[in-house]
Design a protein around this motif. Structure first.
Motif, PDB file in Angstrom:
ATOM      1  N   ILE A  77       0.853  -1.186   0.000  1.00 39.08           N
ATOM      2  CA  ILE A  77       0.000   0.000   0.000  1.00 39.08           C
ATOM      3  C   ILE A  77       0.891   1.240   0.000  1.00 39.08           C
ATOM      4  N   MET A  78       0.506   2.242  -0.765  1.00 36.90           N
ATOM      5  CA  MET A  78       1.253   3.494  -0.792  1.00 36.90           C
ATOM      6  C   MET A  78       0.888   4.331   0.440  1.00 36.90           C
ATOM      7  N   PRO A  79       1.856   5.069   1.008  1.00 31.19           N
ATOM      8  CA  PRO A  79       1.549   5.889   2.194  1.00 31.19           C
ATOM      9  C   PRO A  79       0.381   6.837   1.970  1.00 31.19           C
ATOM     10  N   GLU A  80       0.272   7.392   0.775  1.00 36.32           N
ATOM     11  CA  GLU A  80      -0.805   8.349   0.515  1.00 36.32           C
ATOM     12  C   GLU A  80      -2.173   7.689   0.459  1.00 36.32           C
ATOM     13  N   ASN A  81      -2.210   6.349   0.355  1.00 31.38           N
ATOM     14  CA  ASN A  81      -3.493   5.645   0.329  1.00 31.38           C
ATOM     15  C   ASN A  81      -3.964   5.186   1.706  1.00 31.38           C
ATOM     16  N   LEU A  82      -3.120   5.360   2.725  1.00 29.16           N
ATOM     17  CA  LEU A  82      -3.510   4.937   4.071  1.00 29.16           C
ATOM     18  C   LEU A  82      -4.760   5.664   4.557  1.00 29.16           C
ATOM     19  N   SER A  83      -4.925   6.929   4.160  1.00 30.89           N
ATOM     20  CA  SER A  83      -6.061   7.714   4.630  1.00 30.89           C
ATOM     21  C   SER A  83      -7.392   7.125   4.169  1.00 30.89           C
ATOM     22  N   GLU A  84      -7.377   6.284   3.123  1.00 31.34           N
ATOM     23  CA  GLU A  84      -8.601   5.627   2.678  1.00 31.34           C
ATOM     24  C   GLU A  84      -9.100   4.607   3.697  1.00 31.34           C
ATOM     25  N   THR A  86      -0.774   7.015  10.461  1.00 30.85           N
ATOM     26  CA  THR A  86       0.500   7.678  10.182  1.00 30.85           C
ATOM     27  C   THR A  86       1.638   6.707  10.461  1.00 30.85           C
ATOM     28  N   PRO A  87       2.480   6.393   9.477  1.00 32.56           N
ATOM     29  CA  PRO A  87       3.622   5.509   9.734  1.00 32.56           C
ATOM     30  C   PRO A  87       4.546   6.093  10.794  1.00 32.56           C
ATOM     31  N   ARG A  88       5.118   5.228  11.610  1.00 34.35           N
ATOM     32  CA  ARG A  88       6.008   5.642  12.706  1.00 34.35           C
ATOM     33  C   ARG A  88       7.292   4.841  12.649  1.00 34.35           C
ATOM     34  N   LYS A  89       8.419   5.530  12.730  1.00 35.70           N
ATOM     35  CA  LYS A  89       9.704   4.851  12.867  1.00 35.70           C
ATOM     36  C   LYS A  89       9.863   4.391  14.312  1.00 35.70           C
ATOM     37  N   VAL A  90      10.195   3.112  14.479  1.00 38.32           N
ATOM     38  CA  VAL A  90      10.356   2.550  15.818  1.00 38.32           C
ATOM     39  C   VAL A  90      11.819   2.733  16.229  1.00 38.32           C
ATOM     40  N   VAL A  91      12.082   3.842  16.914  1.00 40.36           N
ATOM     41  CA  VAL A  91      13.431   4.217  17.352  1.00 40.36           C
ATOM     42  C   VAL A  91      13.567   3.827  18.818  1.00 40.36           C
ATOM     43  N   VAL A  92      14.536   2.955  19.125  1.00 40.62           N
ATOM     44  CA  VAL A  92      14.629   2.376  20.467  1.00 40.62           C
ATOM     45  C   VAL A  92      16.085   2.225  20.895  1.00 40.62           C
ATOM     46  N   PRO A  93      16.331   2.189  22.210  1.00 44.24           N
ATOM     47  CA  PRO A  93      17.685   1.894  22.691  1.00 44.24           C
ATOM     48  C   PRO A  93      17.976   0.402  22.646  1.00 44.24           C
ATOM     49  N   ALA A  94      19.245   0.048  22.756  1.00 44.35           N
ATOM     50  CA  ALA A  94      19.648  -1.357  22.817  1.00 44.35           C
ATOM     51  C   ALA A  94      18.945  -2.051  23.979  1.00 44.35           C
ATOM     52  N   ASN A  95      18.757  -3.353  23.825  1.00 43.02           N
ATOM     53  CA  ASN A  95      18.097  -4.202  24.817  1.00 43.02           C
ATOM     54  C   ASN A  95      16.597  -3.902  24.910  1.00 43.02           C
ATOM     55  N   THR A  96      16.032  -3.457  23.795  1.00 46.06           N
ATOM     56  CA  THR A  96      14.589  -3.257  23.720  1.00 46.06           C
ATOM     57  C   THR A  96      13.973  -4.367  22.873  1.00 46.06           C
ATOM     58  N   LEU A  97      12.883  -4.923  23.369  1.00 43.88           N
ATOM     59  CA  LEU A  97      12.120  -5.931  22.631  1.00 43.88           C
ATOM     60  C   LEU A  97      10.916  -5.254  21.982  1.00 43.88           C
ATOM     61  N   VAL A  98      10.725  -5.506  20.691  1.00 48.72           N
ATOM     62  CA  VAL A  98       9.540  -5.047  19.970  1.00 48.72           C
ATOM     63  C   VAL A  98       8.848  -6.280  19.409  1.00 48.72           C
ATOM     64  N   VAL A  99       7.569  -6.435  19.688  1.00 49.92           N
ATOM     65  CA  VAL A  99       6.768  -7.541  19.161  1.00 49.92           C
ATOM     66  C   VAL A  99       5.596  -6.939  18.412  1.00 49.92           C
ATOM     67  N   ALA A 100       5.440  -7.310  17.131  1.00 51.27           N
ATOM     68  CA  ALA A 100       4.441  -6.665  16.277  1.00 51.27           C
ATOM     69  C   ALA A 100       3.609  -7.693  15.528  1.00 51.27           C
ATOM     70  N   ASP A 101       2.344  -7.338  15.321  1.00 50.96           N
ATOM     71  CA  ASP A 101       1.447  -8.103  14.456  1.00 50.96           C
ATOM     72  C   ASP A 101       1.698  -7.644  13.026  1.00 50.96           C
ATOM     73  N   THR A 102       2.186  -8.533  12.197  1.00 51.11           N
ATOM     74  CA  THR A 102       2.578  -8.121  10.848  1.00 51.11           C
ATOM     75  C   THR A 102       1.437  -8.225   9.840  1.00 51.11           C
ATOM     76  N   TYR A 103       0.186  -8.359  10.339  1.00 50.03           N
ATOM     77  CA  TYR A 103      -0.963  -8.067   9.480  1.00 50.03           C
ATOM     78  C   TYR A 103      -1.102  -6.554   9.338  1.00 50.03           C
ATOM     79  N   ALA A 104      -0.614  -5.820  10.334  1.00 52.85           N
ATOM     80  CA  ALA A 104      -0.562  -4.363  10.235  1.00 52.85           C
ATOM     81  C   ALA A 104       0.422  -3.974   9.143  1.00 52.85           C
ATOM     82  N   PHE A 105       0.254  -2.787   8.606  1.00 52.65           N
ATOM     83  CA  PHE A 105       1.179  -2.302   7.588  1.00 52.65           C
ATOM     84  C   PHE A 105       2.494  -1.898   8.242  1.00 52.65           C
ATOM     85  N   HIS A 106       3.576  -2.300   7.615  1.00 56.06           N
ATOM     86  CA  HIS A 106       4.911  -2.033   8.163  1.00 56.06           C
ATOM     87  C   HIS A 106       5.920  -2.099   7.022  1.00 56.06           C
TER      88      HIS A 106
END
Length: 346
Positions: A238-245, A250-270
């Motif tokens: 999907i194009m970013p400009e089509n998300l509003s449909e 709003t896409p977000r950069k996941v900026v984190v320090p070392a030793n951080t765990l991120v767990v995501a559902d990848t049915y979401a757009f990423h």
């Protein structure tokens, strides 16, 4: 794949794929059939998979804290800082910086992904890594986010971006991995800044709304002939400009320090952020996907002792045999022993 060229005796297997996790419109002529999708085949697979996932999560959520359940419900991902005890984290990182381990690599455009399976051999050399691959609070969170019981597949992952190579990395396009919830987890071994090619996520896009279901239906009508190979294979772009449909996203950069765990559902757009400079990112990684229509929130895997930590090696060996049989190069190239932090080999 043209239906006219498919032998009739293959259709029972294709039909079984409809009731499992198969997603490719191009490789399965039933999933890619425009008439069946006009009648709602893909749409109803998406709807039923979401309903079964919600059912399983009711039980899987009993092992996850209320705070992390709320974060997932809101965003579709969970961030846990200081995921491992500091001394254990530093020993794991030091080990991976200095110990050569058997590795595979895959190139996608300007990006190389290195994979080192966390198998019995690695666990014997560094038992501390089991604090990631066998820690119940981590495993339970991965199960809950993905909506499946059973055990994820664990490996060390290195992402090397080489922007001097002018080829597009398909993972930098916003996409959903497949038509149903699944989970991926990253425990970052170094700080990840906004210019380090971080994970990009669209918070809230994991929810199956009427708008998303309609969008899924529309994609299904033409996916089999789409020129984007990943899209035709069921990982819709999907194009970013089509998300509003689909909502206020709003896409977000996941900026984190070392030793951080991120767990995501990848049915979401990423996606993976585009790197403007050479970057190397190392993480402990987990992947969890199963049959989305399974009614029960557990797996039969524990009935097979010794299989849990060998599944990735078995998969890679099978892929190697298939490559030799067909004469095609394997997706994951064997690059021998190297450290997680070494330069790319392909």
């Amino acid at each position: 794949m043209s239906q006219d060229t498919v032998p009739w005796w293959r259709y029972p297997a294709y039909a079984l794929g409809v009731f499992g996790s198969e997603k490719s419109f191009r490789n399965n002529p039933l999933l890619g059939n425009p008439r069946l999708n006009q009648l709602g085949l893909h749409r109803e697979r998406v709807r039923l998979a979401a309903a079964m996932t919600d059912y399983r999560r009711r039980f899987l959520g009993l092992s996850v804290s209320a705070e992390e359940r709320a974060a997932f419900e809101r965003d579709g991902f969970v961030i846990r800082e200081n995921a491992l005890p500091r001394d254990i984290f530093e020993r794991i990182r030091d080990f991976l910086k200095n110990e050569p381990l058997h590795a595979r690599e895959m190139r996608q455009g300007q990006t190389v992904t290195r994979m080192i399976p966390i198998n019995p051999g690695v666990l014997a050399k560094t038992p501390e890594i089991a604090h990631f691959s066998r820690e119940p609070s981590i495993t339970n969170l991965i199960r809950y986010v993905g909506g499946f019981g059973g055990d994820p597949i664990y490996f060390v992952q290195t992402i090397i971006a080489e922007p001097s190579i002018r080829k597009i990395d398909p993972q930098t396009a916003l996409h959903a991995d497949t038509f149903h919830s699944s989970s991926k987890a990253w425990l970052f071994l170094e700080d990840v800044g906004p210019d380090d090619g971080p994970f990009v996520f669209v918070p809230g896009s994991h929810k199956l709304t009427d708008k998303r279901l309609g969008w899924e239906y529309r994609q299904s009508l033409s996916a089999v002939g789409d020129k984007r190979s990943h899209h035709a294979a069921g990982s819709f772009r999907i194009m970013p400009e089509n998300l509003s449909e689909l909502g206020d996203f709003t896409p977000r950069k996941v900026v984190v320090p070392a030793n951080t765990l991120v767990v995501a559902d990848t049915y979401a757009f990423h996606s993976r952020a585009v790197s403007d400079r050479r970057t190397l990112r190392v993480e402990l990684h987990a992947y969890h996907r199963a049959n989305p229509f399974a009614p029960l929130p557990f797996s039969i895997l524990p009935l097979f002792p010794g299989l849990r930590d060998r599944r990735l090696d078995l998969f890679l060996s099978h892929a190697d045999r298939q490559a030799r049989r067909t004469g095609k190069p394997p997706v994951w190239s064997d690059v021998g022993a190297c450290t997680a932090y070494s330069e790319a080999h392909i």
